[in-house]
Design an enzyme around this catalytic site. Structure first.
Site, PDB file in Angstrom:
ATOM      1  N   LYS A 113      24.926  48.910  27.354  1.00  0.00           N
ATOM      2  CA  LYS A 113      26.050  49.811  27.439  1.00  0.00           C
ATOM      3  C   LYS A 113      26.655  50.031  26.054  1.00  0.00           C
ATOM      4  CE  LYS A 113      30.303  48.129  28.020  1.00  0.00           C
ATOM      5  NZ  LYS A 113      30.774  47.259  26.932  1.00  0.00           N
ATOM      6  N   HIS A 147      26.370  43.793  31.955  1.00  0.00           N
ATOM      7  CA  HIS A 147      26.201  42.344  32.133  1.00  0.00           C
ATOM      8  C   HIS A 147      27.037  41.798  33.291  1.00  0.00           C
ATOM      9  CE1 HIS A 147      29.853  41.801  29.626  1.00  0.00           C
ATOM     10  NE2 HIS A 147      29.911  40.582  30.117  1.00  0.00           N
ATOM     11  N   LYS A 158      26.389  38.616  36.562  1.00  0.00           N
ATOM     12  CA  LYS A 158      27.246  37.443  36.791  1.00  0.00           C
ATOM     13  C   LYS A 158      27.109  36.990  38.238  1.00  0.00           C
ATOM     14  CE  LYS A 158      30.685  38.500  33.310  1.00  0.00           C
ATOM     15  NZ  LYS A 158      31.726  37.713  32.699  1.00  0.00           N
ATOM     16  N   GLU A 201      42.133  40.230  29.102  1.00  0.00           N
ATOM     17  CA  GLU A 201      41.607  39.352  28.063  1.00  0.00           C
ATOM     18  C   GLU A 201      42.732  38.972  27.119  1.00  0.00           C
ATOM     19  OE1 GLU A 201      37.335  40.443  26.770  1.00  0.00           O
ATOM     20  OE2 GLU A 201      38.296  42.339  27.225  1.00  0.00           O
ATOM     21  N   ASP A 221      34.996  51.136  27.323  1.00  0.00           N
ATOM     22  CA  ASP A 221      34.449  49.799  27.043  1.00  0.00           C
ATOM     23  C   ASP A 221      34.209  48.991  28.315  1.00  0.00           C
ATOM     24  OD1 ASP A 221      33.616  47.682  25.332  1.00  0.00           O
ATOM     25  OD2 ASP A 221      35.579  46.728  25.555  1.00  0.00           O
ATOM     26  N   HIS A 273      31.955  47.908  33.806  1.00  0.00           N
ATOM     27  CA  HIS A 273      32.153  46.635  34.520  1.00  0.00           C
ATOM     28  C   HIS A 273      33.079  46.799  35.738  1.00  0.00           C
ATOM     29  CE1 HIS A 273      30.257  45.262  30.975  1.00  0.00           C
ATOM     30  NE2 HIS A 273      31.315  44.928  30.261  1.00  0.00           N
ATOM     31  N   LYS A 326      43.194  44.334  26.595  1.00  0.00           N
ATOM     32  CA  LYS A 326      43.037  43.298  25.573  1.00  0.00           C
ATOM     33  C   LYS A 326      44.425  42.797  25.190  1.00  0.00           C
ATOM     34  CE  LYS A 326      38.573  44.074  24.193  1.00  0.00           C
ATOM     35  NZ  LYS A 326      37.547  43.061  24.414  1.00  0.00           N
TER      36      LYS A 326
HETATM   37  C1  BG6 Z   1      32.014  43.787  26.959  1.00  0.00           C
HETATM   38  C2  BG6 Z   1      33.097  44.522  26.225  1.00  0.00           C
HETATM   39  O1  BG6 Z   1      31.152  44.673  27.601  1.00  0.00           O
HETATM   40  O2  BG6 Z   1      32.620  42.928  27.937  1.00  0.00           O
HETATM   41  C3  BG6 Z   1      34.070  43.564  25.583  1.00  0.00           C
HETATM   42  O3  BG6 Z   1      32.507  45.349  25.225  1.00  0.00           O
HETATM   43  C4  BG6 Z   1      34.607  42.593  26.598  1.00  0.00           C
HETATM   44  O4  BG6 Z   1      35.146  44.259  24.951  1.00  0.00           O
HETATM   45  C5  BG6 Z   1      33.455  41.945  27.362  1.00  0.00           C
HETATM   46  O5  BG6 Z   1      35.341  41.611  25.907  1.00  0.00           O
HETATM   47  C6  BG6 Z   1      33.970  41.072  28.487  1.00  0.00           C
HETATM   48  O6  BG6 Z   1      32.900  40.356  29.049  1.00  0.00           O
HETATM   49  P1  BG6 Z   1      33.129  38.940  29.718  1.00  0.00           P
HETATM   50  O7  BG6 Z   1      31.798  38.571  30.254  1.00  0.00           O
HETATM   51  O8  BG6 Z   1      33.614  38.042  28.632  1.00  0.00           O
HETATM   52  O9  BG6 Z   1      34.167  39.150  30.781  1.00  0.00           O
END
Ligand code: BG6
Length: 484
Positions: free
Chosen positions: A160, A190, A194, A228, A247, A252, A338
């Site tokens: 992505k 990703h 999970k 986050e 992002d 996600h 964030k």
């Molecule tokens: C990524 C984003 O795809 O996912 C990041 O680009 C983000 O900005 C991250 O921090 C979060 O992934 P995870 O697995 O830490 O929740």
């Protein structure tokens, strides 16, 4: 203008052309082998696959840097030591024995001939071409693979972001489809790798208890938070070109929502799962900009790599609606950001009040509603917030939590990248995103990209701008996320 007129059309994919089971690969080609993703995620994932005995292929890096194969092995070794606790040196050695390097510029024809010779040297017939490179290079690399006829000898994995908006995603799909068929394109998100996210499916469809209440008749609202604590540390320049909606929201978050909202798939094959996700996005209304609040943390504009006076959002909250028989009328509140107070990826399903409150003799505040909390982040698990009798002479109720911590109950599980790399090598499309689903997600966020509105400042360590409350209806409030 109404959303209907600004929204892009629904995407369609010819599912009959898709074979969900591809042959097992015999080589892994890593484009961007010296980059950040390889360092942080891919080498550790390869280490774990090697450790579990699941890795049985040559791993060929392609890098522009002026490196020898030994430099590349040393780099991989270092990455693993830095990212895997107590890494076993003999496993690292075994992995390094698999590594080879093609060094050259992507623009040079010789690089591609060298890659072909390298694959021949390893007797490869089916390679996985993993593009851990900026998306702007995907089309070029795909075309170069075709220029030496390697496209017939493998499949591609693309990271992505898949496009920048609806139109560019459609365009990118078109370009890639001119070289690779849909079932040879593995689009990574990703979150789909999970365990906790995948568990949403099992939780919903392996438990008879839940399905009867999982709809508009019993669910009052759904809240999804992806927060986050970190800001854009070190990624300012990349982040400023995307923002929170591109992002994490488009990919996600919407993938998680698809799993929460979809109908049961007709069967176990991955195509059925993708069909149901596509239906969710077909039924979901494209974002209403009146139900969207974008924010930016104070200090973001001083981050290295960020443009002066940038209006890019580091926070977004939106109310989504799904016009399906299951969900019509239920607000879906989503917030991502964030530099927020706490790390969390959490879903709160809020159930309706019982028709009559019987247990309130003491006359206190009304009991809280039943909640089903799905924690999908680091402390993954599930909590049911239920009512139980308050001890004492009165018939009163109070909230109790029935809580399961998945790591404690189920043990440690594999990392997302380990599973996704293994899937790509095994040829399983199950945890990858299909074209129409990806285009469907862009269709949902497109109005926010066209006209996201004002950007509201918020302080680091808060829960985003207070304006985020304005998208709530029916006297709703944001539920706090579970403590860590
Ligand atoms: C990524 C984003 O795809 O996912 C990041 O680009 C983000 O900005 C991250 O921090 C979060 O992934 P995870 O697995 O830490 O929740």
């Amino acid at each position: 203008m109404s959303n209907e007129t600004t929204a892009p059309p629904l995407a369609h994919v010819d599912t009959a052309q898709i074979n969900p089971h591809q042959p097992t690969a015999d080589a892994l080609v890593l484009f961007g082998a010296t980059g950040d993703l390889a360092k942080r995620k891919l080498f550790p994932a390869l280490y774990h696959l090697q450790h579990s005995g699941s890795l049985d292929v040559a791993v060929i890096g392609v890098a522009r840097s002026d490196w020898s194969a030994d430099d590349f092995r040393a780099h991989a070794r270092e990455s693993i030591k830095n990212h895997v606790d107590n890494a076993d040196l003999s496993v690292i050695d075994a992995l390094c024995d698999r590594l080879d390097l093609v060094q050259g510029n992507y623009a040079d024809e010789s690089t591609w001939n060298d890659l072909k010779s390298m694959l021949d040297k390893h007797d490869s017939e089916v390679a996985v071409y993993y593009m851990a490179i900026p998306p702007s290079l995907f089309p070029m690399v795909a075309e170069k693979l075709a220029s030496v006829d390697l496209h017939h000898r493998g499949r591609i994995v693309v990271e992505k972001p898949f496009g920048r908006d609806y139109a560019s995603a459609v365009e990118l799909n078109k370009t890639l489809h001119s070289i690779f068929p849909e079932d040879h394109i593995f689009r990574i998100d990703h979150y789909l790798g999970k365990e906790a996210v995948e568990d949403v499916l099992v939780f919903r469809f392996a438990n008879t208890l839940l399905e009867p209440v999982w709809n508009r008749n019993y669910v009052r609202s759904v809240q999804v938070t992806m927060s986050e604590e970190i800001g854009v540390e070190g990624r300012g320049s990349f982040y400023d070109s995307v923002g929170a909606i591109r992002d994490v929201f488009q990919n996600h978050l919407l993938q998680v929502i698809a799993l929460l909202a979809m109908e049961p798939p007709a069967g176990a094959d991955s195509g059925f799962l993708q069909d149901e996700k596509a239906k969710v996005f077909a039924a979901m209304r494209p974002m209403d900009c009146n139900a969207l609040v974008r924010g930016q943390y104070v200090g973001y504009r001083d981050e290295p790599g960020v443009t002066d006076g940038t209006e890019v959002e580091t926070f977004a909250a939106a109310r989504l609606e799904i016009d399906s028989w299951r969900w019509a009328g239920v607000p879906w509140y989503v917030r991502v950001g964030k530099a927020l107070e706490q790390d969390a990826t959490e879903v709160v399903i809020e159930l309706r009040d019982p028709p009559r409150m019987l247990f309130d003799e003491a006359g206190g505040p009304p009991p809280g509603r039943n909640l089903i909390r799905l924690r999908l982040g680091k402390n993954d698990g599930v909590t049911f917030a239920l009512q139980a009798k308050t001890p004492g002479p009165n018939m009163d109720s109070e909230e109790i939590d029935v809580n399961v911590d998945f790591a404690a109950a189920l043990g440690e599980r594999q990392d997302a990248y380990e599973r996704l790399l293994d899937d790509a090598l095994q040829g399983s499309l199950r945890r990858f995103a299909r074209q129409d689903v990806v285009e469907g997600t862009w269709r949902i966020v497109q109005p926010a990209l066209d006209n996201g509105g004002t950007i509201h400042p918020y302080f680091r360590g808060s829960w985003g701008p207070t304006e985020a409350d304005s998208i709530l209806v029916n006297d709703d409030t944001w539920y706090p996320v579970s403590p860590t």
